[in-house]
Each structure stands twice: as C-alpha cells, then as structure tokens.
Design a protein around this motif. Sequence first.
Motif, PDB file in Angstrom:
ATOM      1  N   GLY A   1      45.137  49.289  38.243  1.00 55.53           N
ATOM      2  CA  GLY A   1      45.688  47.938  38.143  1.00 55.53           C
ATOM      3  C   GLY A   1      44.838  46.874  38.814  1.00 55.53           C
ATOM      4  N   PRO A   2      44.360  47.105  40.048  1.00 49.10           N
ATOM      5  CA  PRO A   2      43.510  46.089  40.670  1.00 49.10           C
ATOM      6  C   PRO A   2      42.236  45.793  39.868  1.00 49.10           C
ATOM      7  CG  PRO A   2      44.381  47.534  42.347  1.00 49.10           C
ATOM      8  CD  PRO A   2      44.774  48.136  41.018  1.00 49.10           C
ATOM      9  N   ALA A   3      41.644  46.811  39.271  1.00 51.31           N
ATOM     10  CA  ALA A   3      40.449  46.582  38.442  1.00 51.31           C
ATOM     11  C   ALA A   3      40.804  45.752  37.210  1.00 51.31           C
ATOM     12  CB  ALA A   3      39.823  47.913  38.032  1.00 51.31           C
ATOM     13  N   LEU A   4      41.951  46.030  36.610  1.00 53.30           N
ATOM     14  CA  LEU A   4      42.400  45.227  35.470  1.00 53.30           C
ATOM     15  C   LEU A   4      42.635  43.773  35.894  1.00 53.30           C
ATOM     16  CD1 LEU A   4      44.912  47.695  33.763  1.00 53.30           C
ATOM     17  CD2 LEU A   4      42.807  46.793  32.745  1.00 53.30           C
ATOM     18  N   LEU A   5      43.230  43.600  37.059  1.00 50.93           N
ATOM     19  CA  LEU A   5      43.483  42.244  37.556  1.00 50.93           C
ATOM     20  C   LEU A   5      42.179  41.496  37.827  1.00 50.93           C
ATOM     21  CD1 LEU A   5      46.493  43.150  39.833  1.00 50.93           C
ATOM     22  CD2 LEU A   5      46.577  41.567  37.884  1.00 50.93           C
ATOM     23  N   VAL A   6      41.194  42.185  38.390  1.00 49.10           N
ATOM     24  CA  VAL A   6      39.883  41.555  38.601  1.00 49.10           C
ATOM     25  C   VAL A   6      39.293  41.142  37.255  1.00 49.10           C
ATOM     26  CG1 VAL A   6      37.484  41.971  39.304  1.00 49.10           C
ATOM     27  CG2 VAL A   6      39.355  42.661  40.802  1.00 49.10           C
ATOM     28  N   GLY A   7      39.393  42.016  36.261  1.00 40.59           N
ATOM     29  CA  GLY A   7      38.892  41.688  34.925  1.00 40.59           C
ATOM     30  C   GLY A   7      39.583  40.475  34.340  1.00 40.59           C
ATOM     31  N   PHE A   8      40.911  40.436  34.446  1.00 41.79           N
ATOM     32  CA  PHE A   8      41.653  39.293  33.888  1.00 41.79           C
ATOM     33  C   PHE A   8      41.286  37.999  34.593  1.00 41.79           C
ATOM     34  CE2 PHE A   8      45.132  36.276  33.925  1.00 41.79           C
ATOM     35  CZ  PHE A   8      45.285  36.065  32.565  1.00 41.79           C
ATOM     36  N   TRP A   9      41.322  38.008  35.925  1.00 39.94           N
ATOM     37  CA  TRP A   9      41.075  36.759  36.648  1.00 39.94           C
ATOM     38  C   TRP A   9      39.623  36.309  36.545  1.00 39.94           C
ATOM     39  CZ3 TRP A   9      44.744  33.680  36.927  1.00 39.94           C
ATOM     40  CH2 TRP A   9      46.049  34.143  37.072  1.00 39.94           C
ATOM     41  N   THR A  10      38.700  37.242  36.449  1.00 39.25           N
ATOM     42  CA  THR A  10      37.309  36.852  36.223  1.00 39.25           C
ATOM     43  C   THR A  10      37.191  36.161  34.877  1.00 39.25           C
ATOM     44  OG1 THR A  10      36.520  38.694  37.568  1.00 39.25           O
ATOM     45  CG2 THR A  10      34.935  37.697  36.037  1.00 39.25           C
ATOM     46  N   GLU A  11      37.830  36.742  33.886  1.00 39.05           N
ATOM     47  CA  GLU A  11      37.792  36.136  32.542  1.00 39.05           C
ATOM     48  C   GLU A  11      38.519  34.803  32.512  1.00 39.05           C
ATOM     49  OE1 GLU A  11      37.018  35.241  28.761  1.00 39.05           O
ATOM     50  OE2 GLU A  11      36.062  36.796  29.938  1.00 39.05           O
ATOM     51  N   ALA A  12      39.702  34.743  33.104  1.00 42.90           N
ATOM     52  CA  ALA A  12      40.527  33.540  33.017  1.00 42.90           C
ATOM     53  C   ALA A  12      39.976  32.365  33.816  1.00 42.90           C
ATOM     54  CB  ALA A  12      41.950  33.857  33.486  1.00 42.90           C
ATOM     55  N   VAL A  13      39.468  32.640  35.010  1.00 43.23           N
ATOM     56  CA  VAL A  13      39.076  31.539  35.897  1.00 43.23           C
ATOM     57  C   VAL A  13      37.568  31.284  35.846  1.00 43.23           C
ATOM     58  CG1 VAL A  13      39.027  30.749  38.298  1.00 43.23           C
ATOM     59  CG2 VAL A  13      41.057  31.894  37.408  1.00 43.23           C
ATOM     60  N   VAL A  14      36.775  32.345  35.876  1.00 41.84           N
ATOM     61  CA  VAL A  14      35.322  32.160  35.945  1.00 41.84           C
ATOM     62  C   VAL A  14      34.711  31.940  34.568  1.00 41.84           C
ATOM     63  CG1 VAL A  14      33.151  33.215  36.680  1.00 41.84           C
ATOM     64  CG2 VAL A  14      35.211  33.550  38.044  1.00 41.84           C
ATOM     65  N   VAL A  15      35.031  32.817  33.612  1.00 42.98           N
ATOM     66  CA  VAL A  15      34.427  32.747  32.294  1.00 42.98           C
ATOM     67  C   VAL A  15      35.215  31.852  31.363  1.00 42.98           C
ATOM     68  CG1 VAL A  15      33.669  34.109  30.300  1.00 42.98           C
ATOM     69  CG2 VAL A  15      33.503  35.069  32.583  1.00 42.98           C
ATOM     70  N   GLY A  16      36.557  31.916  31.467  1.00 43.75           N
ATOM     71  CA  GLY A  16      37.524  31.294  30.559  1.00 43.75           C
ATOM     72  C   GLY A  16      37.218  29.930  30.019  1.00 43.75           C
ATOM     73  N   PRO A  17      38.261  29.234  29.547  1.00 37.62           N
ATOM     74  CA  PRO A  17      38.098  28.029  28.736  1.00 37.62           C
ATOM     75  C   PRO A  17      37.278  26.961  29.326  1.00 37.62           C
ATOM     76  CG  PRO A  17      40.368  28.235  29.478  1.00 37.62           C
ATOM     77  CD  PRO A  17      39.622  29.446  29.931  1.00 37.62           C
TER      78      PRO A  17
END
Length: 186
Positions: free
Chosen positions: A170-186
Amino acid sequence: MQGDGLRPSRREIGLGVCLAVLVALAGARSFDGLLPTLVFAAPALVLAVVTPTLWRVDVVEHRLPDALVGPVLAVGAAAVAVQPERLPALLAVVAVLVVPLIVAALIGGMGLGDVKLSLGFALALAAGECQTALAVESAVRLGVIALLVGGGVAIAEVVRRGWRRSIPFGPALLVGFWTEAVVVGP
C-alpha cells in the motif's frame, strides 16, 4: 489493536490536510471554476485525508481497511458517475492498473486491500482526466513507480532481515499515486 489502528494521530491529520491543500491548489490551477475543480479533485481530496493513516495501518498491520478505502471508492465512483464521458478512461485505467493486481492477488502475491486501493486510484485518475490515453499514461507511471518503490523496499528488507513472508505494498502504491498526482500530474 485493529480498531484503535484506524484512529488517525494529530500528525496524520496534519499530513492529510497538507495533501488536501496541495490537491486543491493543483485543481484550482488546472480547471476553470470551483465546481469542476471539486468534482475532478474530490477523489484525490479524500485520498489525501486517508493517506497517512492508510500508510501507517498497512505498515503496522499489513492491511488497508475498508473503513478508509471505502470512502475513496464511493467518492471516486460518484465523481465518474456525474461525468459519463469519463467511463472509457476508467475502463482503460482499470485494465492497466487494477486487473494486474487482481491477477497478483489470485496467485497470492498481493492483498485484496491493494486491489481496492488501486481501484480508488483508477477512479481518481479517470475523474481527473477525460482523455483515455492520458489517463492510461498516468496509470502506467503510477504502476511503474509503485513497483520500483515496492521492489526497492523488498530488496532492502531481504538484505536487512532476510527473506520475510510479505511486505506492505500500500505505501508503494500511495507513493506512485501522489508522485503522479502532484509531481507529474496536470
């Protein structure tokens, strides 16, 4: 301890609020108007609030409780339901992100909490991106980041403690989501 483990600490509440503010700021910069921002960002805002507690509970108890993941799924489903044009993006993201985790769960390499959490991510990605190709790109990046983080943690654990039965993903999934959402995202 399982019942007490769901009560967030003050630090976790603070971290959740900080993540929610980041999501709101990113949404305000990405969309025109308050209502579209709220609809698009709603699943990510709920994820922001529960992320610190999900992280802690998974690390300590190796589970992602329905009481925390359920609201993410409910808000994500509602956000996609009010935007039917997002359904193709949702189906594509589920195929890329969720189905592989279902297969891993069926063969014993993944918990069902991880599968449910990934469905929450799929709903959040689909709610925030109507172009199917871009939503799939986000899902692939999220998955790759999660695998790299989870693999790195697994290798470190084997070196440090020897072979263990499992690590929380779960923590790895959360890192993936937040990296995508905040760093890479829109």
